[in-house]
Design an enzyme around this catalytic site. Structure first.
Site, PDB file in Angstrom:
ATOM      1  CB  CYS A 408      -0.957  -0.138   1.143  1.00 24.41           C
ATOM      2  SG  CYS A 408      -0.121  -0.331   2.871  1.00 24.41           S
ATOM      3  CG  HIS A 452      -4.432   0.580   3.393  1.00 20.82           C
ATOM      4  ND1 HIS A 452      -3.650  -0.348   2.620  1.00 20.82           N
ATOM      5  CD2 HIS A 452      -5.463   1.126   2.574  1.00 20.82           C
ATOM      6  CE1 HIS A 452      -4.296  -0.256   1.525  1.00 20.82           C
ATOM      7  NE2 HIS A 452      -5.249   0.643   1.279  1.00 20.82           N
ATOM      8  CG  ASP A 468      -6.995   2.044  -1.192  1.00 20.17           C
ATOM      9  OD1 ASP A 468      -5.783   2.115  -1.670  1.00 20.17           O
ATOM     10  OD2 ASP A 468      -7.596   1.498  -0.417  1.00 20.17           O
TER      11      ASP A 468
END
Length: 651
Positions: A408, A452, A468
């Site tokens: 991430c 994250h 995202d």
């Protein structure tokens, strides 16, 4: 030597000390983790060869060396961490002079103190149970030092059983003291010592590989209970923590500008949801909140970017209530200095990335099309993995055009740099995403492995909007959580294993709420059902006295009952067992009949059993009538013989 201790008692004392030191192993320096066991084993080996304490010419320099080593390691000998290291070292050194029972008792008393100090570092249920088992060994060693134990050597299992019994007997008194002894508003040992490595938690900076430690840490980060008893869908479980704006080519940092400015205005487009979070200690101030918090809990404040920040570090489990919006609109006005900051990139880094973004602009793509182009690039050829290749100086270029593997933080960082290079204000946000619903407890468990990173871009009509890029590469990471995407073995996600983990975590959660978070405020309201709205120290001490009196009365009644009750006689129990076996063979026992008469009657009725039965009866007569207190070993041998006896019936 008068009062000298035997080999068994000494070695049990050494074992107790070793186990107590082991409870501190996680925060001890390497030199003590290695040195303490070596010292204890060497002392045990030396005493097996001959009795006698280690000469003072060795003990005194060793103690001084320990003091100097602790001072050099920590810069002081005071505080939680250096104090525990010094205590463990002195405890091991105490064994060098232990030769008499008095020395051993002092060492074991100090061992109990050192054991309790381990709970200043870890207070969860599993560690507390481990500390209780260590205390059982300490109590067993104290029992082995008693004169009666020295005269008649008890088996180790008996000493351990007696130690466990003492621990259980002391629990009511300990519980009364825990609940009713007046508590201080802050711990007696003062603020936590943060000189050593802090607990696992999100940092206010991010660079390639920085989150790896978190992503492989399966321990709980926090638990969330929603007011409507149901969690949002997985794709909406973004717990926002830290906003990172400044980039130097390798590391993202949050900076300090705007920290105490007014929070960005937010307009909720759906009814807010309420929930409470119990966060584990992190020794940091960030308080994660679902998506966008719209109200601050007590003892916390918003930054300009709506980060939720505690007034003090989270140094112990903390519960706070929040209301958040899942659909919202932030301010559509971006101040000039904020726009400049959200577009800033270091000079001389990542030329290929700049060229790619400029080529999109040259093609006439608008902001939305550029966002789609970046996500499509990730989706087409990139791979999600926790073991990405190393990146060079131009880390974004290396990632986008060479390795194309990461997790991430790689995707969020590269996406934000691309957006800024294309003239779109953007920033990195770190927090947690996902979590596991615990059906047994009715709460969402978010682990450190759910950490994250994602991006926010500024849109003129909506303000800051979440994007995202990881979802484009690994949708399973968002839909099914970190456990499904982080290369975990399939068996670890089995339904039966998850059910066990849910129940274990439920117990841990109850332990945290009922025990670890039992503070002075909760103690004051504890006597409310008895008509005391806010208990003061006097009320608590009066209640403690009443509780202790009740416990002592019950203990006295139990002791008197135990003294008057007939004690189990293993010899008589074995004899009764033998009589029952004969009764099954047709030789019914008679009240007035002695052992020899029973043998004579059985011999006439079942002659084939005489060879095995006659020695048993003779042994019983010798044990029962030959001495006041038969030897325990002979009684056990008789019991085993009765257990193996079988009536031989005539053919």
């Amino acid at each position: 030597m008068r009062d000298a201790i035997g080999r068994h008692a000494f070695e049990l004392t050494a074992a107790a000390i070793a186990i107590v030191v082991a409870t501190h192993a996680a925060h001890l320096p390497a030199w003590l983790v290695i040195g303490a066991p070596v010292l204890i084993l060497a002392r045990v080996a030396m005493r097996r060869r001959r009795d006698g304490a280690v000469p003072m010419i060795v003990r005194v320099p060793a103690a001084i060396l320990l003091l100097v080593a602790v001072a050099m390691q920590y810069g002081t000998v005071f505080g939680r961490e250096p104090g525990s290291v010094l205590g463990c070292g002195l405890l091991a050194l105490k064994l060098l002079e232990t030769e008499r029972a008095r020395d051993a008792r002092v060492a074991l008393g100090f061992a109990a103190f050192v054991l309790i100090s381990a709970l200043l570092f870890v207070q969860d249920l599993a560690f507390t149970l481990a500390a209780a088992l260590a205390l059982v060994v300490v109590l067993a060693a104290l029992i082995a030092l008693q004169p009666a134990a020295a005269d008649a050597r008890r088996p180790l299992r008996t000493e351990l059983r007696l130690g466990a019994t003492l621990l259980v007997v002391g629990l009511p008194l300990a519980a009364a003291a825990f609940v009713l002894v007046p508590r201080l508003a802050s711990p007696l040992w003062g603020a936590r010592d943060n000189s050593a490595t802090g607990r696992t938690g999100l940092s206010d900076s991010m660079e390639p590989g920085a989150m790896t430690e978190l992503l492989i840490d399966d321990s709980p980060a926090f638990r969330v209970r929603f007011d409507d008893a149901s969690a949002p869908p997985p794709q909406a479980r973004y717990f926002r923590s830290i906003v990172l704006r400044d980039f130097d080519g390798a590391t993202w940092t949050r900076g300090q500008r705007g920290t105490f400015l007014r929070a960005e205005p937010a307009l909720s487009e759906t009814p807010p949801i309420g929930y409470s979070i119990v966060i584990e200690p992190t020794d940091r101030r960030w308080l994660p909140a679902l998506d966008l918090p719209i109200e601050t809990p007590r003892g916390a404040h918003f930054t300009a970017s709506r980060e939720l920040v505690s007034a003090t570090p989270v140094s112990e489990p903390r519960e706070y209530r929040v209301r958040s919006s899942l659909a919202y609109r932030l301010s559509d006005r971006l101040a000039p200095y904020e726009r400049s900051r959200a577009l800033a990139l270091p000079e001389g880094f990542d030329p290929k990335t700049h060229a790619l973004a400029e080529s999109w602009r040259a093609q006439g793509l608008d902001d939305d099309a550029i966002v789609r182009a970046a996500l499509e690039r990730f989706r087409a050829s990139f791979t999600y993995t926790l073991n990405p290749p190393l990146l060079g100086r131009d880390s974004i270029d290396d990632f986008l055009f060479s390795t194309q593997k990461g997790f991430c933080e790689h995707f969020a960082s590269a996406f934000v740099v691309l957006m800024r290079a294309a003239g779109i204000p953007a920033r990195v946000v770190t927090g947690f995403q996902g979590g596991t619903w615990n059906a047994a407890g009715g709460y969402l468990l978010v682990r450190n492995s759910d950490a994250h990173a994602w991006a926010e871009i500024w849109r003129p009509e909506r303000g800051w909007v979440r994007v995202d890029p990881t979802a484009a590469v690994s949708p399973v990471r968002i839909e099914l959580g970190a456990a499904a995407a982080n290369d975990n073995p399939a068996w670890s996600q089995a339904a039966w294993l998850r059910a066990i983990r849910d129940r274990l975590d439920l117990v841990n959660g109850l332990w945290t709420r009922a025990i670890i978070r039992f503070d002075a405020l909760r103690q004051k309201g504890m006597l409310t059902p008895f008509g005391v709205p806010e208990a003061n120290p006097g009320d608590l001490l009066l209640a403690l006295a009443a509780a202790l009196a009740a416990i002592l009365v019950l203990a006295t009644v139990w002791a008197m009952r135990d003294a008057s009750a007939p004690r189990a006689d293993p010899l008589d129990a074995a004899w009764q067992r033998l009589r029952r076996r004969l009764a099954h063979a047709g030789i019914e026992p008679r009240t007035s009949e002695g052992p020899l008469d029973l043998l004579s009657r059985t011999r006439n009725a079942i002659p084939a059993s005489d060879a095995a039965l006659s020695p048993l009866v003779q042994d019983y007569v010798a044990l029962r009538y030959g001495s006041i207190e038969p030897e325990a070993e002979r009684v056990r041998a008789f019991t085993r013989a009765v257990r193996n006896f079988r009536v031989v019936r005539p053919v």
